[in-house]
Design a protein around this motif. Structure first.
Motif, PDB file in Angstrom:
ATOM      1  N   THR A  47       0.934  -1.068  -0.029  1.00 13.92           N
ATOM      2  CA  THR A  47      -0.055  -0.075   0.103  1.00 13.92           C
ATOM      3  C   THR A  47       0.862   1.294   0.064  1.00 13.92           C
ATOM      4  OG1 THR A  47      -1.974  -0.969   1.200  1.00 13.92           O
ATOM      5  CG2 THR A  47      -1.670   1.213   1.185  1.00 13.92           C
ATOM      6  N   ILE A  48       1.906   1.366   0.743  1.00 16.20           N
ATOM      7  CA  ILE A  48       2.778   2.398   1.014  1.00 16.20           C
ATOM      8  C   ILE A  48       3.531   2.573  -0.645  1.00 16.20           C
ATOM      9  CG2 ILE A  48       4.988   3.117   1.838  1.00 16.20           C
ATOM     10  CD1 ILE A  48       4.327   1.797   4.390  1.00 16.20           C
ATOM     11  N   MET A  49       3.661   1.675  -1.142  1.00 14.91           N
ATOM     12  CA  MET A  49       4.302   1.860  -2.689  1.00 14.91           C
ATOM     13  C   MET A  49       3.240   2.352  -3.363  1.00 14.91           C
ATOM     14  SD  MET A  49       7.537   1.286  -2.618  1.00 14.91           S
ATOM     15  CE  MET A  49       7.878   1.274  -0.941  1.00 14.91           C
ATOM     16  N   GLY A  50       2.163   1.681  -3.360  1.00 15.78           N
ATOM     17  CA  GLY A  50       0.988   2.018  -4.247  1.00 15.78           C
ATOM     18  C   GLY A  50       0.716   3.747  -3.995  1.00 15.78           C
ATOM     19  N   ARG A  51       0.620   3.781  -2.630  1.00 14.83           N
ATOM     20  CA  ARG A  51       0.252   5.472  -2.419  1.00 14.83           C
ATOM     21  C   ARG A  51       1.439   6.297  -3.106  1.00 14.83           C
ATOM     22  NH1 ARG A  51      -2.500   6.266   3.229  1.00 14.83           N
ATOM     23  NH2 ARG A  51      -4.164   4.578   3.095  1.00 14.83           N
ATOM     24  N   GLU A  52       2.505   5.850  -2.917  1.00 13.84           N
ATOM     25  CA  GLU A  52       3.644   6.596  -3.679  1.00 13.84           C
ATOM     26  C   GLU A  52       3.578   6.895  -5.009  1.00 13.84           C
ATOM     27  OE1 GLU A  52       7.575   6.252  -2.952  1.00 13.84           O
ATOM     28  OE2 GLU A  52       7.726   6.328  -0.857  1.00 13.84           O
ATOM     29  N   LEU A  53       3.021   5.738  -5.781  1.00 18.90           N
ATOM     30  CA  LEU A  53       2.878   5.617  -7.177  1.00 18.90           C
ATOM     31  C   LEU A  53       1.626   6.734  -7.664  1.00 18.90           C
ATOM     32  CD1 LEU A  53       3.297   2.187  -7.951  1.00 18.90           C
ATOM     33  CD2 LEU A  53       4.887   3.879  -8.199  1.00 18.90           C
ATOM     34  N   ILE A  54       0.613   6.707  -6.703  1.00 18.78           N
ATOM     35  CA  ILE A  54      -0.384   7.483  -7.005  1.00 18.78           C
ATOM     36  C   ILE A  54      -0.001   9.049  -6.906  1.00 18.78           C
ATOM     37  CG2 ILE A  54      -2.656   8.237  -5.889  1.00 18.78           C
ATOM     38  CD1 ILE A  54      -3.201   4.927  -5.232  1.00 18.78           C
ATOM     39  N   ASN A  55       0.626   8.901  -5.798  1.00 16.97           N
ATOM     40  CA  ASN A  55       1.102  10.399  -5.574  1.00 16.97           C
ATOM     41  C   ASN A  55       2.012  11.151  -6.582  1.00 16.97           C
ATOM     42  OD1 ASN A  55       0.956  11.896  -2.804  1.00 16.97           O
ATOM     43  ND2 ASN A  55       3.202  12.411  -3.375  1.00 16.97           N
ATOM     44  N   LEU A  56       2.475  10.240  -7.547  1.00 21.21           N
ATOM     45  CA  LEU A  56       3.289  11.149  -8.517  1.00 21.21           C
ATOM     46  C   LEU A  56       2.304  11.804  -9.485  1.00 21.21           C
ATOM     47  CD1 LEU A  56       5.628   7.713  -9.573  1.00 21.21           C
ATOM     48  CD2 LEU A  56       6.201   9.926  -8.197  1.00 21.21           C
ATOM     49  N   LEU A  57       1.190  11.474  -9.658  1.00 20.96           N
ATOM     50  CA  LEU A  57       0.090  11.948 -10.425  1.00 20.96           C
ATOM     51  C   LEU A  57      -0.686  12.932  -9.697  1.00 20.96           C
ATOM     52  CD1 LEU A  57      -1.003   8.834 -11.946  1.00 20.96           C
ATOM     53  CD2 LEU A  57       0.690  10.277 -12.859  1.00 20.96           C
ATOM     54  N   GLY A  58      -0.260  13.321  -8.410  1.00 26.37           N
ATOM     55  CA  GLY A  58      -1.307  14.254  -7.778  1.00 26.37           C
ATOM     56  C   GLY A  58      -2.317  13.973  -7.238  1.00 26.37           C
ATOM     57  N   LEU A  59      -2.694  12.423  -7.134  1.00 29.92           N
ATOM     58  CA  LEU A  59      -3.913  12.114  -6.599  1.00 29.92           C
ATOM     59  C   LEU A  59      -3.966  11.780  -5.350  1.00 29.92           C
ATOM     60  CD1 LEU A  59      -4.532   9.619  -9.602  1.00 29.92           C
ATOM     61  CD2 LEU A  59      -5.234  11.927  -9.183  1.00 29.92           C
ATOM     62  N   ASN A  60      -3.557  12.627  -4.389  1.00 28.04           N
ATOM     63  CA  ASN A  60      -3.586  12.286  -2.713  1.00 28.04           C
ATOM     64  C   ASN A  60      -5.050  12.528  -2.407  1.00 28.04           C
ATOM     65  OD1 ASN A  60      -2.803  11.553   0.141  1.00 28.04           O
ATOM     66  ND2 ASN A  60      -1.024  11.502  -0.968  1.00 28.04           N
ATOM     67  N   THR A  61      -5.188  12.341  -1.017  1.00 30.42           N
ATOM     68  CA  THR A  61      -6.432  12.808  -0.694  1.00 30.42           C
ATOM     69  C   THR A  61      -6.329  14.021   0.268  1.00 30.42           C
ATOM     70  OG1 THR A  61      -6.410  11.802   1.780  1.00 30.42           O
ATOM     71  CG2 THR A  61      -7.122  10.532  -0.117  1.00 30.42           C
ATOM     72  N   GLU A  62      -7.419  14.929   0.465  1.00 28.40           N
ATOM     73  CA  GLU A  62      -7.262  16.110   1.139  1.00 28.40           C
ATOM     74  C   GLU A  62      -7.118  15.767   2.607  1.00 28.40           C
ATOM     75  OE1 GLU A  62     -10.982  18.058   1.586  1.00 28.40           O
ATOM     76  OE2 GLU A  62     -10.521  19.842   2.066  1.00 28.40           O
ATOM     77  N   TRP A  63      -7.519  14.808   2.968  1.00 24.40           N
ATOM     78  CA  TRP A  63      -7.464  14.628   4.533  1.00 24.40           C
ATOM     79  C   TRP A  63      -6.082  14.137   4.931  1.00 24.40           C
ATOM     80  CZ3 TRP A  63     -10.237  16.070   8.517  1.00 24.40           C
ATOM     81  CH2 TRP A  63      -9.953  15.830   9.825  1.00 24.40           C
ATOM     82  N   ILE A  64      -5.213  13.780   4.064  1.00 23.87           N
ATOM     83  CA  ILE A  64      -3.625  13.734   4.185  1.00 23.87           C
ATOM     84  C   ILE A  64      -2.951  14.817   3.750  1.00 23.87           C
ATOM     85  CG2 ILE A  64      -1.694  11.959   3.579  1.00 23.87           C
ATOM     86  CD1 ILE A  64      -3.920   9.773   3.286  1.00 23.87           C
ATOM     87  N   SER A  65      -3.239  15.075   2.426  1.00 27.44           N
ATOM     88  CA  SER A  65      -2.189  16.319   2.221  1.00 27.44           C
ATOM     89  C   SER A  65      -2.499  17.632   2.973  1.00 27.44           C
ATOM     90  CB  SER A  65      -2.239  16.385   0.574  1.00 27.44           C
ATOM     91  OG  SER A  65      -3.709  16.557   0.125  1.00 27.44           O
ATOM     92  N   GLY A  66      -3.428  17.880   3.454  1.00 22.80           N
ATOM     93  CA  GLY A  66      -3.871  19.177   4.243  1.00 22.80           C
ATOM     94  C   GLY A  66      -2.840  18.953   5.394  1.00 22.80           C
ATOM     95  N   PRO A  67      -3.300  18.225   6.296  1.00 23.70           N
ATOM     96  CA  PRO A  67      -1.993  17.990   7.272  1.00 23.70           C
ATOM     97  C   PRO A  67      -0.580  17.898   7.000  1.00 23.70           C
ATOM     98  CG  PRO A  67      -3.841  16.370   7.765  1.00 23.70           C
ATOM     99  CD  PRO A  67      -4.138  16.919   6.231  1.00 23.70           C
TER     100      PRO A  67
END
Ligand code: HEM
Ligand code: SF4
Ligand code: SF4
Lengths: 335, 566
Positions: free
Chosen positions: B182-202
């Motif tokens: 999951t950590i790797m998957g989220r890193e990949l998703i993040n490469l496209l600016g696709l994080n969530t508000e609740w995470i990237s805000g904090p």
């Protein structure tokens, strides 16, 4: 499809070996060339895969801790499930590899309306142990075919395996258990919905292949009664690089051998690599001592941070307003 | 906040899911209440994350860059070389299914793609297709598939339905850890600016202001001063907390939730009361005002950037060692990552308790210890006096947070403390605690409002275990050592097990701690009357009533007397 496909492939392999030796008499190909090539591919494949894993870095020490950490002398540490030393890790790995300790932990969750219950679930553990241990014993027993004289260890093993003293030739317990084990593992892939759902054709293929190997082996021993001395001569010839013609051997032996060759070629490129893989698993083979001994990340690199100096510059006035101390050194260095 | 369907509807799923269609042919349905809002561009810009853009998970078009596939595949390749865990876990799974029913999200939804093994296959199928020969040759036959936008969306949906709790890893015969994947998957998703508000805000808050909630220094100070006033009302002690003080012996780092929101604040009051009682030479920092690390839920690099503040501040202030508060993922990071990222901390000393003299050799390199280690050591050495009865109104159970259990093994220290400070302590069922602990369902940045149904489902197995001990022993207090637990459990308890309150361990420590011989407190940390006070008040009331009755008898002519009404 994901079941029938692999089954057809295995049956086809049997057919090919049968026809090519029984009718076409391609003994040199099946008794000499293919075994050598298969073995070479097995070794090369293993090395390639293992080197590839080994070259991937282990940036962080991330054991999954399954017990109490080491903290105080008066709190008992779970030395095997949460090792803090090399010895502990060694113990943990030995237990994982030889006794499938994590699988032993298995349980099953059941839901009734709005209640969840946890029951013991040891069948997978038992089936897996049956299959793997029988296979290990069978592989070791096969050493008598390539070693001359046969070391005592293998002779004792063979006697122990046949201790039931049933039938002639003596029935090996491992022969029964490997079929039972494989049969069980196969059956649960069908019977347990969740497991069938996650299964791929490549999960059925090794089971069919191994069953094919085991059954052809058993047929040779208890059915067709191949000439073991003759087999040994050929196998010794192969391993000492002084091959002798294999023309005398019976067709069923070629089938067995061909399936084993297939397994050797297939092994390095498949999930069967879990065998060497388990030794490389960073959640199991590392000690949980990263607070006591620093772990170094080979590709660690500097990153952009928001420094205290920047922070103080941005919030200095507000900090002053509530009497928080400002750091004069920081201010001066920041111009 | 999304409305959560009633309990009946929520538990109407089956753990024997419909498996007629192959999983690869089952499209992902984005269900309201099961996912978080998209990251805001400005938050990504603050930390220089790639491709900040406006989008929404429920949109058809996610506004992906033209070469998104290339970015993902290059990103995978890079990470396969950098993380042996990733490469190995892509290769060795035998799909035995031992992990299948170990995930609380599967247990609470019955969605087969929430089985850890399938969550991994979502990514593994792409790995096979682009990084293995057999996958390139045989495709679907060997479980490989093409990378498409639908696959990307599926990743997004299911990698944000994993709390990186590692429960699956404990049961896998090879230790395959879906958290790693999951950590790797989220890193990949993040490469496209696709994080969530609740995470990237904090994350953006923490980067600029030092803490997730985005409190500026003056607000931190006033918040804490406010808490100290409450503490004074309760104990009669005036406590002056210390901030950003050079030369202090100890830097104390807590998750920001502890000085920000109920019920974390009671735990915070507990910490400071204890320190004051001990005369500890500590300081808080407004710059390093966050122990938690939401960066860890985006990329390894971001986590390191946020974490760097702690050692930097320890160095600037010239402290000797660092003490950490009660928090879960914070301790995953402190235990397994901090020293590697931002160490060596050779400017610090091995932590030594100034009260007992115990040297914490288990933290010889990071120089940071957990507050339950610190307090357990005090108790072991008889340095604290407790009045356990002050916690008699609480029937207590303890939830192991995933990270302190499975990424550290801090199991007995908190229990040791709890047994010393309260009389009524009961464990939840064996299969749901310690290394088998069940997640709160809101970890790894999922504790938002809009995904409340997901949280209630993911937390159901934990809540169900709490319900069991509530019904059996009358448990009314769920203790824990995790800020996300304290933030998320209240809603979970209200939904499934109403009447159970949520508390940090040091809240109960403070309740029971006897400060001196004059300490005859009437209130607990929540300003509720202590059992002794209640008993005293009731006894007095009874006596008064009795006396009144006697008086009434004496005055048999029965003149009504003032104050008799009660
Ligand atoms: C260090 C050596 C090995 C260890 C620790 C090990 C361990 C395991 C474990 C724990 C499982 C999961 C349980 C199960 O599904 O049965 C498994 C599955 C399996 N192993 Fe091994 N194994 C080893 C070597 C091998 C070898 C050498 C082979 C075959 C050539 C093999 C073939 C299989 C197969 C086919 C399965 C899947 C069974 C199924 O489909 O359910 N293993 N192994
Ligand atoms: S327990 Fe491990 S090997 Fe088995 S299916 Fe799950 S991840 Fe794969
Ligand atoms: S890490 Fe936890 S949440 Fe994620 S798949 Fe495994 S059990 Fe489920």
């Amino acid at each position: 499809m994901k079941v029938v496909g692999p089954l057809i492939v295995v049956l086809a392999l049997v057919g090919i070996a049968w026809c090519c030796t029984e009718y076409l008499h391609w003994y040199a190909l099946f008794g000499l060339v293919i075994p050598y090539v298969a073995f070479a591919l097995f070794i090369i494949g293993l090395i390639v895969r293992i080197v590839r894993w080994a070259r991937s870095a282990v940036p962080f020490r991330i054991p999954t801790t399954c017990g109490q950490q080491k903290s105080f002398s008066w709190i008992k540490q779970a030395k095997l499930d949460n090792p803090s030393s090399k010895a502990g890790v060694f113990g943990r790995m030995v237990l994982e590899v030889l006794t499938f300790r994590s699988l032993f932990r298995n349980n099953k969750v059941e839901k009734r309306d709005s209640k969840l219950g946890y029951t013991s679930a040891k069948w997978l553990f038992i089936g897996a142990l049956l299959f793997h241990w029988s296979m290990l014993i069978i592989i070791l027993r096969h050493m008598r075919l390539v070693l001359d004289p046969v070391p005592q260890f293998f002779q004792i093993l063979e006697q122990a395996d046949g201790f039931l003293q049933i039938g002639l030739p003596l029935l090996y317990i491992s022969d029964v258990l490997i079929v039972v084990g494989l049969g069980f593992l196969l059956a649960r892939r069908f019977a347990i919905k969740k497991v069938r759902y996650i299964s791929l054709s490549v999960d059925f293929f090794p089971l069919f292949l191994l069953l094919g190997i085991a059954i052809s082996g058993i047929i040779m021993r208890y059915g067709f009664r191949v000439d073991v001395a003759g087999v040994k001569e050929v196998m010794l010839g192969l391993v000492t690089f002084h091959p002798v013609p294999a023309d005398q051997l019976s067709t069923i032996l070629f089938v067995h051998l061909f399936l084993v060759c297939t397994l050797m070629v297939y092994f390095p490129w498949s999930k069967l690599m879990h065998a060497p893989g388990v030794f490389f698993s960073p959640t199991r083979n590392l000690a949980n001592n990263s607070r006591a001994v620093r772990h170094v990340n080979p590709w660690n690199y500097p990153v952009k941070v928001h420094t205290y100096a920047e922070y103080q510059e941005e919030y200095g006035e507000k900090m002053k307003s509530v009497g928080l101390p400002l750091d004069p050194e920081v201010v001066s260095t920041n111009g | 906040m999304a409305k959560v369907p009633p309990e009946k509807e929520l538990v109407s799923y089956s753990l024997k899911p419909d498996t007629t269609a192959e999983w690869m042919d089952t499209p992902t349905e984005f269900r309201e209440g099961m996912f978080c809002h998209a990251a805001k561009p400005k938050d990504l810009e603050t930390v220089d994350f790639p491709f900040p853009h406006k989008w929404s998970p429920s949109d058809e078009d996610w506004g992906l860059p033209e070469n998104w596939k290339e970015i993902i595949l290059d990103g995978m390749k890079d990470r396969l070389d950098k993380y042996r865990s990733f490469r190995l876990f892509m290769d060795v799974c035998v799909r035995c299914g031992a992990c299948a029913d170990k995930c609380h999200f599967f247990m609470g939804t019955g969605d087969p793609k929430n089985m850890p093994v399938l969550r991994a296959e979502l990514l593994r199928s792409i790995y096979r297709r682009y990084f293995t020969t057999s996958g390139k040759l045989f495709g679907k036959l060997v479980g490989a598939r093409d990378l498409t936008e639908d696959v990307l969306k599926e990743w997004w949906y299911y990698f944000f339905q994993c709390t990186e709790c590692r429960r699956c890893s404990a049961f896998c015969p090879y230790g395959i850890d879906q958290a790693e994947i999951t950590i790797m998957g989220r890193e990949l998703i993040n490469l496209l600016g696709l994080n969530t508000e609740w995470i990237s805000g904090p994350v953006a808050n923490c980067y600029m202001k030092g803490n997730h909630v985005g409190l500026e220094p003056q607000t931190i100070v006033s918040n804490i001063e406010f808490l100290m006033e409450d503490l004074e009302d309760i104990t009669g002690k005036h406590i002056e907390p210390s901030f950003n003080r050079k030369g202090a012996e100890i830097l104390f780092v807590v998750p920001s939730g502890d000085y920000y929101a109920d019920p974390g604040i009671y735990t915070f009051m507990g910490y400071l009361l204890l320190f004051d009682h001990l005369g500890l030479d500590y300081t808080l920092s407004t710059y390093a005002s966050e122990g938690g690390n939401f960066g860890f839920f985006t990329t390894n690099e971001m986590a390191k950037r946020l974490n760097s503040k702690i050692y930097a501040e320890a160095k600037r202030l010239g402290v000797k060692w660092i003490l950490g508060g009660e928090c879960g993922h914070m301790w995953r990071v402190m235990n397994q990552y901090m020293d590697t990222w931002n160490g060596p901390a050779d400017f610090l000393e091995v932590p030594k308790s100034p009260i007992t003299g115990t040297v914490f050799e288990n933290a010889a390199s990071t120089k940071m210890i957990h507050i339950t280690e610190f307090t357990a050591d005090l108790i072991y050495h008889n340095k604290l006096k407790f009045d356990k009865s002050r916690n008699d109104h609480l029937v207590v159970t303890y939830h192991d947070s995933c990270n302190t259990a499975r990424a550290m093994g801090l199991l007995e220290e908190p229990r040791y403390i709890l047994k010393a400070i309260c009389n009524n302590f009961y464990e939840m069922p064996e299969e749901t605690i310690r290394e088998k602990t069940l997640c709160c369902g809101s970890g790894s940045g999922l504790n938002a409002g809009e995904d409340m149904e997901l949280r209630m489902r993911g937390g159901f197995p934990r809540a169900e275990a709490v319900r069991e001990v509530r019904d059996k022993y009358g448990v009314n207090t769920l203790t824990n050592i995790c800020a996300i637990d304290r933030a998320s459990f209240p809603a979970l308890m209200d939904y499934w097990v109403p009447g159970v309150r949520v508390a940090g361990v040091h809240e109960l420590v403070a309740n029971a701690l006897i400060l001196d011989e004059n300490d005859d407190r009437q209130l607990d940390m929540r300003m509720e009357e202590l059992p002794s006070a209640v008993a005293k008040r009731e006894a007095e009331a009874a006596r008064a009533a009795e006396e009144a009755a006697k008086a009434a008898e004496a005055q048999s002519d029965g003149e009504p007397k003032e104050g008799d009404a009660e």
